[in-house]
Design an enzyme around this catalytic site. Structure first.
Site, PDB file in Angstrom:
ATOM      1  CB  SER A   1      -0.892   0.005   1.252  1.00  0.00           C
ATOM      2  OG  SER A   1      -1.556   1.245   1.410  1.00  0.00           O
TER       3      SER A   1
ATOM      4  CE1 TYR B   1      -4.844  -2.295   4.848  1.00  0.00           C
ATOM      5  CE2 TYR B   1      -3.589  -0.372   4.153  1.00  0.00           C
ATOM      6  CZ  TYR B   1      -4.252  -1.545   3.844  1.00  0.00           C
ATOM      7  OH  TYR B   1      -4.327  -1.963   2.538  1.00  0.00           O
TER       8      TYR B   1
END
Length: 254
Positions: A142, A155
Site C-alpha cells: 500500500s 494498517y
C-alpha cells in the site's frame, strides 16, 4: 502422422481474489494466458469471478489465517494442476482507528491476515518454487507502507512489514530463481473505497479532497493495479526483484 502438443499454460494463484483489486488481477492474468486459481473466503463471490473468467480458472475456498492453510492450498494447486508459477499475495483487511485507542484484539486481527498470512503464503509458495525451478511472488502492499495518515497506523504497520519482507525475501530467494516484488496501490476505486466514502459526513467533499492530493488527478482503478502485477509476472520483468512499484498517481512522489 506426428502431433506436437502445446505447452501447458503457466499457473497463477491470486489470494483474496473475490472482489476489487484481487478480482481485477485474476482477470488480467487470465487475459495474459495464465491458468488462474482464485482464492478467498466467499464461495459465492469466488465462483462468480471464476464463472466470469471461464476456462482455465478455478476457485478454491481458503482461510489463510488457519494454521497450515497456505501449504494445503498451494500443494492442492500443484497436485491437481501441476505447477505454481506466480503467486499474488493480495488477501488483506482494512483497519482504521485512533492509534492510542486501538484494542489489542484489532491489532492482532489486522496483522493476522495482512502480515502473518502473507508471510506464510510466501513461505509455502517459496518452498514449492524452490523445488520446481523458480517462480515469481508479488505482494500487494500500500502507499501507506511508506507514508503516514491519521487513523491508519495499524494498517500502515501491517503493510510496511510486507514491504520490508519483499526486499529481504528477494535477496534470500534469488539463488532459487524466485523473484519477489511488490505493488503499492494508492487510493483505489474498489467496493471498500465506496463503502468508506459513503460513511463520510460529506462524501462529495471527501472524494474531491482525495483526488486533489493525487498529482495525476484521479483515483486508481483496480485495472491500474492489475496491470502492474501483470508486468511483474511477465517475462519482461525477469531481471526485476526486490522492488516495490507504486501505483498511486504520483502521490508518494510529492
Amino acid at each position: 502422422m506426428s502431433t506436437t502438443s502445446l505447452p501447458a499454460p503457466s499457473v497463477a494463484v491470486v489470494t483474496g481474489a473475490t472482489s476489487g483489486i484481487g478480482a481485477a488481477t485474476a482477470e488480467r492474468l487470465h487475459q495474459d494466458g495464465f491458468h488462474v486459481v482464485v482464492t478467498g473466503r466467499s464461495q459465492e463471490r469466488g465462483k462468480a469471478v471464476v464463472a466470469e473468467l471461464g476456462p482455465r480458472a478455478h476457485f478454491l475456498e481458503a482461510d489463510l489465517t488457519s494454521d497450515g492453510e497456505p501449504d494445503r492450498l498451494l500443494r492442492h494447486v500443484a497436485d491437481h494442476i501441476g505447477r505454481v508459477d506466480i503467486v499474488v499475495n493480495n488477501a488483506a483487511q482494512d483497519h482504521t482507528g485512533d492509534l492510542l485507542d486501538v484494542p489489542v484484539a484489532e491489532i492482532r486481527s489486522t496483522f493476522e491476515i495482512n502480515t502473518i498470512a502473507a508471510i506464510t503464503v510466501l513461505q509455502a509458495a517459496g518452498r514449492l518454487m524452490r523445488d520446481n525451478g523458480g517462480g515469481s511472488i508479488i505482494n500487494i502492499t500500500s502507499r501507506l507502507a511508506s507514508i503516514g495518515v491519521p487513523t491508519m497506523a495499524i494498517y500502515s504497520a501491517s503493510k510496511g512489514a510486507i514491504k520490508a519482507l519483499t526486499t529481504a525475501a528477494a535477496v534470500e530467494l534469488a539463488p532459487h530463481n524466485i523473484r519477489v516484488n511488490a505493488v503499492a496501490p494508492g487510493m483505489t476505486r474498489t467496493p471498500l473505497y465506496e463503502t468508506w466514502l459513503a460513511a463520510q459526513p460529506d462524501p462529495h467533499a471527501t472524494a474531491a479532497g482525495v483526488v486533489d492530493g493525487i498529482p495525476l488527478g484521479r483515483l486508481a482503478s483496480p485495472d491500474d493495479v492489475a496491470a502492474a502485477v501483470s508486468y511483474l509476472a511477465s517475462p519482461g520483468a525477469a531481471y526485476i526483484t526486490g522492488t516495490t512499484l507504486p501505483v498511486d498517481g504520483g502521490y508518494t512522489a510529492r
